[in-house]
Design an enzyme around this catalytic site. Structure first.
Site, PDB file in Angstrom:
ATOM      1  CG  ASP A 103      -9.125   2.453  -1.583  1.00 28.68           C
ATOM      2  OD1 ASP A 103      -8.120   2.245  -2.290  1.00 28.68           O
ATOM      3  OD2 ASP A 103      -9.095   2.469  -0.344  1.00 28.68           O
TER       4      ASP A 103
ATOM      5  CG  ASP B  96      -2.331   0.501   0.907  1.00 33.00           C
ATOM      6  OD1 ASP B  96      -2.456   1.376   0.030  1.00 33.00           O
ATOM      7  OD2 ASP B  96      -3.295   0.061   1.558  1.00 33.00           O
TER       8      ASP B  96
END
Length: 497
Positions: A209, A149
């Site tokens: 996202d 991430d």
């Protein structure tokens, strides 16, 4: 001048390393599996992973290609005095190596999560500055997949080169372990990873996202794709399915075997979309060659959800050996808008193995619509390559196969969920039901070479030379078709000799 110098330097680095790419031999077709984040967030445990892995097997999903069981954030309690990552033994009482061993014993692969920052997005220890130590830990535990991430990155972003170097450090560390570990970059499309990540990772997130909405605009996802996606300074999050589809349109050609545009985990089954919208979501992820990572609670999967995830004709598009994503050929806004003021239609086309083509008609209008695509539309690229005459594809007939016509019915899916169906071979489970393809037994590539009817869809019509493909497409739905060139009379006669 400074930015030009950086760009030249980055290009030099990429050219020098082009032959190396990721060099792990993984994700030759887009990876498939399951990740807990969309459905569970930080509520992770050993039991969740192992019970989900068992259902992936029981429902035939493993034999369809869903092979990675991926543990996302919130699994750690910190680092030991020597800096080694420590698992939360309340959530994982037998340790990570044991979890990996049990998943491997089921014939599946184990994935984990870390972050290219000082902390993960959940506030747990990140791997920035600990890359080789953490890579060694992951390899020692038997990890097969790393989702990496971008939170708390200490300001190490803002140019392609800075972000390239930060993610390249972990790529090198993973390769140094000697263990094949699929490397899934999750930097949300920040600093244009599609321009450099193919030499670093097996996939890269190309947007903020996703969330479980078809087309609702959200201020937290400020870019639409219309501004030219390279100019999106803030990827954001809470991006709708349609938002991400439109963003990938300008970078679809960046995906290559072993290195894919990742449109984020699938929301299919989480309850926020209609059935037709989930079909569109799944179809477009497959068509764009995004990884197919289920993001729902497999253990409570409904029959309709299982039937979407299990469609072999669509999975064969995802896993097609050419590895070429669809391109958007046209897009028009329509007056038939929904409650959010959204309404558009588009045509997507891409080549498939064996001279076949994929055609997707996407209706993001607010009601069912008859949509048309001429062969001139479909083969625009082939017609604009400088040839002196019409593209040969325009002058032949094409058999059209509907990739959703043989969708598994709910009764069959329910029988699978209840353990009353057998899925051990590529055979039809009763009349008028879809069949269960077994990619463990016969790969998608070999099935396509053999013209396995499970992978081709249902024949619907033939489009004549210079003709038009017409389909009735539901609201927020797709018409998804495989076009196969129809053999000429001379070819058929030669084949019969």
């Amino acid at each position: 001048m400074a930015s030009l110098t950086i760009a030249i330097l980055l290009n030099a680095i990429l050219l020098a390393n082009k032959a190396d790419a990721v060099k792990n031999g993984l994700a030759i077709t887009p990876q498939m599996g399951w990740d807990n984040w969309n459905a569970f967030g930080c509520m992770v445990s050993e039991d969740l992973l192992l019970s989900t892995a068992q259902k992936i097997i029981d429902y035939g999903l493993k034999d369809l290609g869903y092979e990675y069981v991926i543990l996302d954030d919130c699994w750690s309690t910190g680092r030991s005095p020597n800096g080694t990552l420590l698992p939360d033994l309340t959530k994982f009482p037998n340790g990570m190596a044991n979890v990996a061993d049990q998943i491997h014993s089921m014939g599946l692969l184990f994935g984990m999560y870390s972050d290219a920052g000082s902390m993960t997005c959940g506030g747990y220890p990140g791997s920035l500055g600990y890359e080789q130590q953490d890579a060694n830990t992951f390899a020692g535990w038997g990890v097969d997949y790393l989702k990496y991430d971008n939170c708390y990155n200490e300001g190490q972003s803002g140019t392609n080169l800075i972000t390239y170097n930060r993610y390249k450090t972990m790529a090198t560390a993973l390769n140094n372990t000697g263990r094949p570990i699929l490397y899934s970059m999750c930097n949300w499309g920040e600093d244009s990873p599609w321009d450099w990540a193919e030499t670093v990772a097996n996939s890269w997130r190309m947007s903020g996202d996703v969330y479980d909405s078809f087309d609702r605009p959200d201020a937290r996802c400020p870019c639409s794709g219309d501004e030219g996606y390279g100019n999106c300074a803030l990827p954001g999050y809470h991006c709708s399915v349609l938002n991400i589809i439109n963003k990938v349109s300008s970078i679809a050609n960046k995906a290559i075997p072993g290195a894919w545009n990742d449109m984020d985990m699938l929301e299919v089954g989480n309850g926020g979309l209609t059935d037709d919208e989930y079909i569109t979501h799944f179809s477009m992820w497959a068509a764009a060659k995004s990884p197919l990572i289920m993001g729902t609670d497999v253990r409570s999967m409904t029959p309709s959800t299982l039937s979407i995830y299990s469609n072999p004709a669509v999975l064969a598009v995802s896993q097609d050996p050419l590895g070429t994503a669809v391109n958007r050929m046209w897009r028009y806004y329509v007056d038939d808008t929904d409650a959010y003021g959204e309404g558009e239609i588009s045509l997507w086309v891409g080549p498939l193995y064996g001279g076949n083509y994929l055609v997707v008609l996407l209706n993001a209008g607010n009601s069912t619509m008859q949509m048309n695509a001429t062969l001139t539309d479909i083969f625009f690229d082939e017609s604009s390559t400088g040839s002196s005459g019409p593209a040969p594809q325009l002058m032949q007939s094409w058999d059209v196969y509907d990739l959703w016509a043989n969708r598994m019915d709910n009764a069959t899916a329910n029988a699978i969920i209840n353990g009353n169906a057998t899925m051990s071979s590529n055979s039809t489970m009763g009349s008028n039901t879809t069949t269960r393809y077994n990619a463990t037994s016969t790969s998608y590539a070999n099935g396509l070479k053999a013209n396995d009817t499970l992978l081709l869809g249902s024949f619907t019509t033939t489009v004549a030379p210079m003709g038009t493909l017409t389909a009735t497409v539901p609201r927020h739905g797709v018409g998804m078709f495989r076009l196969k060139p129809q053999a000429s009379a001379s070819t058929r006669k030669r084949d019969e000799l």
